[in-house]
Design a protein around this motif. Structure first.
Motif, short mmCIF file in Angstrom:
data_model
loop_
_atom_site.label_atom_id
_atom_site.label_comp_id
_atom_site.label_asym_id
_atom_site.label_seq_id
_atom_site.Cartn_x
_atom_site.Cartn_y
_atom_site.Cartn_z
N ALA A 148 30.60 49.85 37.09
CA ALA A 148 31.30 50.20 35.59
C ALA A 148 30.48 51.00 34.81
O ALA A 148 31.07 52.51 34.18
N THR A 149 28.80 52.28 35.73
CA THR A 149 28.60 53.17 35.46
C THR A 149 29.21 54.45 36.47
O THR A 149 29.84 55.23 35.66
N THR A 182 32.57 43.42 32.52
CA THR A 182 31.93 43.50 33.60
C THR A 182 30.23 43.53 33.63
O THR A 182 29.56 42.74 34.81
N ASP A 183 29.48 44.55 32.38
CA ASP A 183 28.83 44.34 32.58
C ASP A 183 27.76 43.46 32.39
O ASP A 183 26.37 43.01 32.67
N ASP A 188 24.75 41.90 34.68
CA ASP A 188 23.00 41.44 33.51
C ASP A 188 22.78 40.38 33.47
O ASP A 188 21.67 39.93 33.90
N ARG A 191 25.45 50.10 39.30
CA ARG A 191 26.77 49.47 39.43
C ARG A 191 27.92 50.02 39.09
O ARG A 191 28.43 51.20 38.98
N THR A 251 32.64 46.76 29.67
CA THR A 251 31.07 46.06 28.97
C THR A 251 31.57 44.75 28.97
O THR A 251 30.25 43.85 29.31
#
Length: 133
Positions: A6-7, A44-45, A49, A4, A42
């Protein structure tokens, strides 16, 4: 599995913090935490999801269904970008997000090249119709 965006961005923030703590990075050169506030990561995640939850059923899905999923994720990312004054995703982040969408579709059995070709698009134009970021 694709990482991801964001990761990756969180890893960059952590690496920068370590460099600052070690004194190997000038504080004036530190920018990761400002570029990627937790609220952005958050949000973006959350969008990703939802996107990931829709992927398992797409391998044999008709083109229209695949495009509908892509449209939803892109519009949701547009909303995240809008919430950050249109500056959440710069060039590198845009490329990471587009690559992530492409990679996950491929991992779930969607032939992105064939899909886009059938609709007169280049492979990397998959998100262009809806993308503002």
């Amino acid at each position: 599995m694709a990482e991801r965006p964001a990761t990756s961005w969180r890893h960059g923030i952590a690496e920068e913090a370590e460099e600052l703590a070690a004194g190997t990075l000038d504080p004036e050169c530190a920018c990761m935490a400002a570029l990627f506030p937790e609220e952005l990561l958050t949000a973006t995640d959350v969008v990703l999801d939802v996107f990931e939850g829709e992927l398992p059923r797409l391998g044999e899905a008709p083109d229209e269904q695949v495009f509908a999923v892509v449209e939803r994720v892109v519009l949701a990312l547009n909303a995240v970008d809008d919430a950050h004054n249109g500056s959440a995703f710069e060039t590198d982040e845009r490329e990471e997000l587009c690559d992530y969408i492409d990679e996950l579709l491929t991992e779930h059995g969607v032939d992105v090249v064939a899909l886009t070709t059938r609709h007169g698009l280049g492979r990397y134009q998959l998100t262009d119709k809806w993308r503002k970021w």
